[in-house]
Design a protein around this motif. Structure first.
Motif, PDB file in Angstrom:
ATOM      1  N   PHE A 188       0.827  -1.197   0.000  1.00  0.00           N
ATOM      2  CA  PHE A 188       0.000   0.000   0.000  1.00  0.00           C
ATOM      3  C   PHE A 188       0.869   1.259   0.000  1.00  0.00           C
ATOM      4  CE2 PHE A 188      -2.311  -3.393   2.119  1.00  0.00           C
ATOM      5  CZ  PHE A 188      -3.538  -3.374   1.460  1.00  0.00           C
ATOM      6  N   ALA A 189       0.562   2.167  -0.908  1.00  0.00           N
ATOM      7  CA  ALA A 189       1.203   3.484  -0.928  1.00  0.00           C
ATOM      8  C   ALA A 189       0.301   4.443  -0.163  1.00  0.00           C
ATOM      9  CB  ALA A 189       1.387   3.956  -2.369  1.00  0.00           C
ATOM     10  N   LEU A 190       0.875   5.147   0.803  1.00  0.00           N
ATOM     11  CA  LEU A 190       0.092   5.980   1.712  1.00  0.00           C
ATOM     12  C   LEU A 190       0.455   7.452   1.568  1.00  0.00           C
ATOM     13  CD1 LEU A 190       0.631   3.678   4.823  1.00  0.00           C
ATOM     14  CD2 LEU A 190      -1.298   3.628   3.212  1.00  0.00           C
ATOM     15  N   ASP A 191      -0.541   8.304   1.837  1.00  0.00           N
ATOM     16  CA  ASP A 191      -0.302   9.740   1.691  1.00  0.00           C
ATOM     17  C   ASP A 191       0.147  10.402   2.995  1.00  0.00           C
ATOM     18  OD1 ASP A 191      -2.609   9.817   3.208  1.00  0.00           O
ATOM     19  OD2 ASP A 191      -3.839  10.805   1.695  1.00  0.00           O
ATOM     20  N   LEU A 192       0.525   9.591   3.983  1.00  0.00           N
ATOM     21  CA  LEU A 192       1.042  10.135   5.234  1.00  0.00           C
ATOM     22  C   LEU A 192       2.011   9.141   5.847  1.00  0.00           C
ATOM     23  CD1 LEU A 192      -1.628   9.851   8.113  1.00  0.00           C
ATOM     24  CD2 LEU A 192      -1.340   8.220   6.255  1.00  0.00           C
TER      25      LEU A 192
END
Length: 200
Positions: free
Chosen positions: A147-151
């Protein structure tokens, strides 16, 4: 959580099983985020849908986690997290690995490499839980979900799967899946090597 497998996910998984609809990727990703921007997860040790070598399982001494490689995530990615689950262990997938703290860029984990942060697997150990399906079962599918996360995550090492999932909710900008299969041979299951309650 319903066990319905969304169409966008069923096409990405190799095979079908009772736990597919409860995989973490089914909860956190969607048609837009899966493979967004070409985001992909691979391994130099096995192809998508291919068998895991016994050296990554409970059937070989000194077994370790397999190597993984991933392409660059979408711009704005702050961190990557990895969840590995056995989709064929029953209606509820069994968690084999929780990893986070990975840099939000193209990268890899070497064979047996210790990741930055690791959470508790189904046996409540902070490590790669070695696959050990029942010998009489057909091959189990171990779904590697990146998963690529924005935080950036602030979870401490040793967190549970539920803690990690809750922290990632509404912050997944892209996801990728890779499936490895493993079927034990009867001779692999030596006397005393396993307990019938411990299959994973």
């Amino acid at each position: 959580m319903p066990n319905t497998v969304p169409s966008w996910l069923s096409g990405a998984l190799k095979g079908t099983g009772p736990g597919d609809g409860r995989l973490t990727v089914a909860r956190l990703a969607d048609e837009r985020t899966l493979g967004r921007g070409g985001f992909a997860l691979t391994s130099p040790a096995f192809g998508d849908g291919e068998a895991l070598d016994p050296c990554f399982t409970a059937d070989e001494e000194d077994a370790v986690a397999p190597p993984l490689e991933w392409s660059a995530p979408p711009p704005g990615t702050q961190e990557l997290a990895l969840v590995v689950e056995d989709a064929d262990a029953g209606e509820e997938p069994v968690c084999h690995w929780l990893v986070w703290g990975l840099a939000g860029q193209r990268g890899k984990l070497l064979e047996g490499e210790v990741p930055p942060r690791v959470g508790k697997n189904a046996h409540r150990n902070s490590e790669w839980l070695l696959p050990e399906p029942p010998p009489e079962d057909e091959a189990h599918r171990y779904v590697f979900q990146l998963f690529a996360l924005d935080l950036p995550l602030t979870l401490m090492p040793g967190a549970s799967r539920e803690d990690l999932v809750k922290t990632m909710e509404n912050h997944v900008v892209a996801a990728a899946v890779l499936t490895g299969k493993y079927k034990r041979q009867p001779e692999d299951a030596g006397e005393g090597a396993w307990d019938e309650d411990d299959f994973v």
